[in-house]
Scaffold this active site. Structure first.
Site, short mmCIF file in Angstrom:
data_model
loop_
_atom_site.label_atom_id
_atom_site.label_comp_id
_atom_site.label_asym_id
_atom_site.label_seq_id
_atom_site.Cartn_x
_atom_site.Cartn_y
_atom_site.Cartn_z
N GLU A 112 0.80 -1.19 -0.25
CA GLU A 112 -0.06 -0.02 -0.03
C GLU A 112 0.83 1.33 -0.07
OE1 GLU A 112 -2.54 1.71 -0.30
OE2 GLU A 112 -4.39 0.62 0.69
N ASP A 113 0.31 2.31 -0.44
CA ASP A 113 0.85 3.71 -0.45
C ASP A 113 0.93 4.07 0.98
OD1 ASP A 113 -1.59 3.88 -0.79
OD2 ASP A 113 -1.50 5.37 -2.49
N ASP A 116 -4.59 5.15 5.90
CA ASP A 116 -5.19 6.54 6.89
C ASP A 116 -6.21 5.94 7.79
OD1 ASP A 116 -6.15 8.96 7.14
OD2 ASP A 116 -7.10 9.34 5.10
N LYS A 144 -0.71 7.00 8.59
CA LYS A 144 -1.23 8.32 9.19
C LYS A 144 -1.81 7.73 10.71
CE LYS A 144 -2.88 11.22 5.73
NZ LYS A 144 -4.02 11.55 5.02
#
Ligand code: IMP
Length: 196
Positions: A112-113, A116, A144
């Site tokens: 995954e990038d 969140d 995050k």
């Protein structure tokens, strides 16, 4: 067509009228990606993992990560519904493209990038388990952590970052900004000043 991306200097850009400033530069990113690559190479010694990149954002990270692996490995992709053109998540995850590879008995590494809310990363392993892989791990370049609402198992994390919208290195804002080699964060000081 008016440009959506304006590069001001090494530190700041404007994207769709919003000002962003540098957060992680290409050198920092590359060093960290190579560290993770070395760790994955050690951890998967004697195995042949298949990396599943989550489109679109993870393509650049996946490419660099895969180049840093010193072993046999394969790649495939899946695509989930994304943010659309906005900076906040819709909260609804849908599978837009399935993987093509047969994952039964394989060592699967989800790439995954960014994590969140964590909803995407929670959804993917559940989907993957239907394919009965031999093992399942996850790697994300960015986490995050303050925004993550659900319990997600992350095996490798590039950078734990604060809860602010970021672009570049594959990450977009309404489909622009992915091509930037550095990662920029939204400038909290608000609206853009017109470029000189
Ligand atoms: P989550 O499901 O809320 O964890 O969000 C995951 C997906 O949202 C990522 O794969 C990205 O496509 C997108 N996303 C989350 N945060 C950002 C950001 O700061 N910039 C760009 N895309 C983001």
């Amino acid at each position: 067509m008016a440009a959506n991306l304006l590069l001001h200097d090494d530190q700041t850009i404007t994207l769709r009228g919003e000002r962003f400033r540098i957060y992680l530069d290409a050198k920092q990113i590359q060093e960290r990606v190579h560290e993770i690559g070395r760790q994955i190479t050690r951890d998967y010694d004697g195995k042949r993992p298949i990396l599943i990149g989550i489109l679109n954002g993870a393509f650049m990270f996946l490419s660099d990560l895969m180049k840093s692996l010193r072993m046999d490995c394969e790649v495939d992709f899946m695509k989930l519904s994304s943010y659309g053109a906005e900076m906040i998540t819709s909260g609804v995850v849908r599978e837009l493209k399935k993987t093509d590879a047969d994952l039964e008995g394989r060592h699967v590494l989800i790439v995954e990038d960014i994590v969140d809310t964590g909803l995407s990363m929670q959804y993917i392993p559940d989907k993957m388990r239907e394919h009965a892989p031999a093992s399942l791990r996850t790697v994300t370049l960015l986490h995050k952590f303050e925004a993550t609402e659900v319990d997600v198992p992350l095996d490798y994390v590039g950078f734990r970052i604060r809860n602010r919208f970021v672009v570049g290195y594959g990450l977009d804002y309404g489909q622009v900004g992915r091509n930037l080699p550095d990662i920029y964060e939204l400038d909290p000081n608000g609206a853009d000043q017109p470029a000189q």
